[in-house]
Design an enzyme around this catalytic site. Sequence first.
Site, PDB file in Angstrom:
ATOM      1  N   HIS A 215      20.760 -16.256  18.864  1.00 15.08           N
ATOM      2  CA  HIS A 215      19.477 -17.334  19.539  1.00 15.08           C
ATOM      3  C   HIS A 215      19.756 -15.355  20.161  1.00 15.08           C
ATOM      4  O   HIS A 215      19.892 -15.467  21.428  1.00 15.08           O
ATOM      5  CB  HIS A 215      19.231 -17.954  20.245  1.00 15.08           C
ATOM      6  CG  HIS A 215      18.033 -18.253  20.759  1.00 15.08           C
ATOM      7  ND1 HIS A 215      17.367 -19.443  21.362  1.00 15.08           N
ATOM      8  CD2 HIS A 215      16.663 -17.306  20.956  1.00 15.08           C
ATOM      9  CE1 HIS A 215      16.282 -19.111  22.050  1.00 15.08           C
ATOM     10  NE2 HIS A 215      16.319 -17.682  21.375  1.00 15.08           N
TER      11      HIS A 215
ATOM     12  N   HIS B 297      16.685 -11.747  20.151  1.00 15.51           N
ATOM     13  CA  HIS B 297      15.541 -11.524  19.839  1.00 15.51           C
ATOM     14  C   HIS B 297      15.841 -10.336  19.111  1.00 15.51           C
ATOM     15  O   HIS B 297      15.654  -9.334  20.147  1.00 15.51           O
ATOM     16  CB  HIS B 297      14.138 -11.527  20.344  1.00 15.51           C
ATOM     17  CG  HIS B 297      13.469 -13.110  19.958  1.00 15.51           C
ATOM     18  ND1 HIS B 297      12.615 -14.044  19.188  1.00 15.51           N
ATOM     19  CD2 HIS B 297      14.237 -14.395  21.087  1.00 15.51           C
ATOM     20  CE1 HIS B 297      12.735 -15.223  19.503  1.00 15.51           C
ATOM     21  NE2 HIS B 297      13.372 -15.357  20.988  1.00 15.51           N
TER      22      HIS B 297
ATOM     23  N   HIS C 131      11.536 -22.526  18.115  1.00 15.55           N
ATOM     24  CA  HIS C 131      12.084 -22.560  19.285  1.00 15.55           C
ATOM     25  C   HIS C 131      10.994 -23.593  19.669  1.00 15.55           C
ATOM     26  O   HIS C 131      10.178 -23.393  18.614  1.00 15.55           O
ATOM     27  CB  HIS C 131      10.959 -21.546  19.880  1.00 15.55           C
ATOM     28  CG  HIS C 131      11.772 -20.553  20.287  1.00 15.55           C
ATOM     29  ND1 HIS C 131      12.261 -19.568  19.090  1.00 15.55           N
ATOM     30  CD2 HIS C 131      12.295 -19.499  21.159  1.00 15.55           C
ATOM     31  CE1 HIS C 131      12.743 -18.482  19.457  1.00 15.55           C
ATOM     32  NE2 HIS C 131      12.891 -18.279  20.369  1.00 15.55           N
TER      33      HIS C 131
ATOM     34  N   GLU D   3      11.679 -25.023  24.783  1.00 16.35           N
ATOM     35  CA  GLU D   3      11.186 -24.141  26.080  1.00 16.35           C
ATOM     36  C   GLU D   3      11.046 -24.309  27.990  1.00 16.35           C
ATOM     37  O   GLU D   3      10.896 -24.892  28.713  1.00 16.35           O
ATOM     38  CB  GLU D   3      11.680 -22.453  25.759  1.00 16.35           C
ATOM     39  CG  GLU D   3      11.875 -21.391  26.412  1.00 16.35           C
ATOM     40  CD  GLU D   3      10.833 -20.525  26.152  1.00 16.35           C
ATOM     41  OE1 GLU D   3      10.532 -19.898  25.231  1.00 16.35           O
ATOM     42  OE2 GLU D   3      11.652 -18.994  26.923  1.00 16.35           O
TER      43      GLU D   3
ATOM     44  N   ASP E  83      18.922 -14.569  24.115  1.00 14.28           N
ATOM     45  CA  ASP E  83      17.456 -14.518  23.652  1.00 14.28           C
ATOM     46  C   ASP E  83      17.256 -12.559  23.988  1.00 14.28           C
ATOM     47  O   ASP E  83      16.892 -12.348  23.137  1.00 14.28           O
ATOM     48  CB  ASP E  83      16.837 -15.098  25.126  1.00 14.28           C
ATOM     49  CG  ASP E  83      15.253 -15.914  24.457  1.00 14.28           C
ATOM     50  OD1 ASP E  83      15.387 -15.724  23.469  1.00 14.28           O
ATOM     51  OD2 ASP E  83      14.253 -16.653  25.449  1.00 14.28           O
ATOM     52  N   ASP E  84      16.894 -12.392  25.023  1.00 11.04           N
ATOM     53  CA  ASP E  84      16.308 -11.224  25.133  1.00 11.04           C
ATOM     54  C   ASP E  84      16.897 -10.592  26.033  1.00 11.04           C
ATOM     55  O   ASP E  84      16.032  -9.771  27.403  1.00 11.04           O
ATOM     56  CB  ASP E  84      15.322 -10.990  25.560  1.00 11.04           C
ATOM     57  CG  ASP E  84      13.776 -11.727  23.897  1.00 11.04           C
ATOM     58  OD1 ASP E  84      13.264 -11.895  23.294  1.00 11.04           O
ATOM     59  OD2 ASP E  84      13.761 -13.074  24.812  1.00 11.04           O
TER      60      ASP E  84
HETATM   61  N1  ADE Z   1      10.557 -13.881  21.810  1.00 15.26           N
HETATM   62  C1  ADE Z   1      10.760 -13.716  22.615  1.00 15.26           C
HETATM   63  N2  ADE Z   1      11.783 -13.871  23.086  1.00 15.26           N
HETATM   64  C2  ADE Z   1      11.297 -15.305  23.367  1.00 15.26           C
HETATM   65  C3  ADE Z   1      11.247 -16.491  24.276  1.00 15.26           C
HETATM   66  N3  ADE Z   1      12.262 -16.802  25.130  1.00 15.26           N
HETATM   67  N4  ADE Z   1       9.912 -17.387  23.847  1.00 15.26           N
HETATM   68  C4  ADE Z   1       9.838 -17.728  22.965  1.00 15.26           C
HETATM   69  N5  ADE Z   1       9.514 -17.004  22.185  1.00 15.26           N
HETATM   70  C5  ADE Z   1      10.010 -15.542  22.141  1.00 15.26           C
HETATM   71 ZN    ZN Z   2      13.862 -16.754  22.513  1.00 14.62          ZN
END
Ligand code: ADE
Ligand code: ZN
Length: 340
Positions: free
Chosen positions: A14, A16, A194, A197, A275-276
Amino acid sequence: MESFLQGLPKAELHVHIEGTLEPEFMFELAARNGATTKHGTVAELRAAYKFTQLQDFLDIYHQGAAVLRTHQDFHDLTIAYLERAAADGVRHAEIFFDAQTHTDRGVAMGAVVEGLVEACNEAEERWGMSSELIMCFLRHLSQDQAMVALDQAMPFREHLLGFGLASSEVGHPPSKFVDVFARARAEEFRLVAHAGEEGPPSYIREALDLLGAERIDHGIRAMEDPDLVARLRDEAIPLTVCPLSNLKLGVVPEISAHPLLGMIDEGLVATINSDDPAYFGGYVAANYVAVQQGLGIERDTMVALAKTSIDSSFASASRKAALLAEIDLYVAGHESRPMG
Ligand code: ADE
Ligand code: ZN
């Protein structure tokens, strides 16, 4: 322990790719492409990385992604991520990308996919790392727009492992995307989404029942619903948990309150991911370290989490077996030494 966790072989399931865009690189790309940025300096931009909810982050994330224009940009972004991931013990990565955010700005789908693929091939040669691509539909946009994106992706299908669902969760339930996921399923792509969350447990059920998701991204709000927890356990549905993301987006108030250990105790198939990472303060190894320290997790459990990441991947059975053997070898090599 930190260096042990960093070197521990693992899969990242996971991440992006747009979320790996570091501020310094964003300014470099803006200069390269003659693009303007809202923030004048790296320090100003970093100062804006204060989020109280998912949407605060997504606004900045989509703005940042706008500096990505060319095949070369996508290649350079991806190889930078893969190099950091390799240094964090990642042996297999399944990478999300948001095609629509780029094609809506006039970037060709081919520039995006081929830039990503070239970097993935390079990572295989340089570090023996396997990687795959999963295109995420943007749920704040319509299903018709997702259908267009699916059509645009078809000429590049040999490079795509599957499809996912990302972006603003609340108000955009999985049920909005039933038809486009049905099409992707008919084309035999792997499917993830997703859910849970910020959105309620019912979104996780919809992702499983209506979209055919094989893995749930985040999914931590499942813990509010005991029947759903039992189902996720019984069906062994992997959840790609992202601890530092949850902290930075206010999904959990502090890392010591993260439900990861409770999820493991319930028998859920949980994995740790970033994630990011350019926005949330750490790549995948930092996420392993954060939960190990914040929740006081035993070393054996951390090793089990790394094994679960391999098992939960879409890699072939032989690749999984090879990577699980790498973990055993790594652990055996650290057995006689003091932790450190
Ligand atoms: N796109 C990038 N990060 C995300 C996240 N944490 N939740 C939903 N969409 C995303
Ligand atoms: Zn994500």
